[in-house]
Design a protein around this motif. Sequence first.
Motif, short mmCIF file in Angstrom:
data_model
loop_
_atom_site.label_atom_id
_atom_site.label_comp_id
_atom_site.label_asym_id
_atom_site.label_seq_id
_atom_site.Cartn_x
_atom_site.Cartn_y
_atom_site.Cartn_z
N VAL A 206 0.83 -1.20 0.00
CA VAL A 206 0.00 0.00 0.00
C VAL A 206 0.87 1.25 0.00
CG1 VAL A 206 -1.66 1.33 1.36
CG2 VAL A 206 -1.98 -1.13 1.06
N SER A 207 1.93 1.27 0.79
CA SER A 207 2.82 2.43 0.82
C SER A 207 3.51 2.63 -0.53
CB SER A 207 3.85 2.28 1.94
OG SER A 207 4.64 1.12 1.74
N SER A 208 3.88 1.53 -1.20
CA SER A 208 4.46 1.65 -2.54
C SER A 208 3.45 2.22 -3.53
CB SER A 208 4.95 0.28 -3.02
OG SER A 208 5.95 -0.23 -2.16
N THR A 209 2.19 1.78 -3.40
CA THR A 209 1.14 2.29 -4.29
C THR A 209 0.92 3.79 -4.07
OG1 THR A 209 0.07 0.12 -4.18
CG2 THR A 209 -1.23 1.94 -5.03
N LEU A 210 0.94 4.23 -2.82
CA LEU A 210 0.79 5.67 -2.54
C LEU A 210 1.96 6.47 -3.11
CD1 LEU A 210 -0.55 5.60 1.14
CD2 LEU A 210 -1.83 6.09 -0.95
#
Length: 287
Positions: A206-210
């Motif tokens: 999720v942090s990579s997607t953000l």
Amino acid sequence: MSTSKEINTQAGAAAGMNWSGLESLLSGVNKYSTAFGRIWLSMVFVFRVLVFVVAAQRVWGDENKDFVCNTKQPGCTNVCYDHIFPISHIRLWALQLIFVTCPSLMVMAHVKYREGKDRKYVEQHQGSHLYANPGKKRGGLWWTYLLSLVFKAGFDISFLYILYRIYHGYDLPRLSKCSLAPCPNTVDCFISRPTEKKIFMLFMVVSSTLCIFMCICEMIYLIGKRIAKVLKVRYDNQRVLFAEQHELNNIAPPRSQYRRTDPTLAESQLSLNRREKAKEAGASTTL
């Protein structure tokens, strides 16, 4: 025991120092970044590097030691572990962080190149500068910055795809079956703390997607700002060109040159002239 603890402590401190050194190095990019770039850098070091160093390494530290298969066949557990975990999550995320943060160094290197070039120009031209602001995103530096954003988003997308392809999704099953040689038959293998590891894996995804989303927003911001600037310059040039082609000339004389005559005044003047001529003709006849 104390020696091994000291070694682990020193290794952890060395890893922390390496990430802190990278953070201090990349912090210099902040003054050349937009607001989206500053948010991206904060997200990388708070939600990814900090979580990776503090928590993820400890969570995934026992993945090999506590991996158990219900067989005593020598080599079967190792083969099954290699099949289920082709690459360690920790090493994959470390490689991802290195690849993602390196493009930011391109911008800093370009700015340093401009500063050195400007310094030589000042020495040769007695104080006049080649660049008013070497860190201003214009010309080649603008393209370098945009290319760094493309690389950062591309690396994150590539590593997310690799993680998805290797592990067939972002899930860790509690039970895995393995039938590879030298296992005598299909054996059951168990991962230690799969729920906790799944939570950290989803958090990193999720942090990579953000971060990818922030890179895309920054690219849209840069391109939109550049297009607006080009359109404004083109509009100003068209206005100047129109003014030059349609320059207002004094087509008509000023109003002060016009003398409005009264038609009644002209007729009375004409009748007066006729009377004077008639008087002159009568006098000549009398003589």
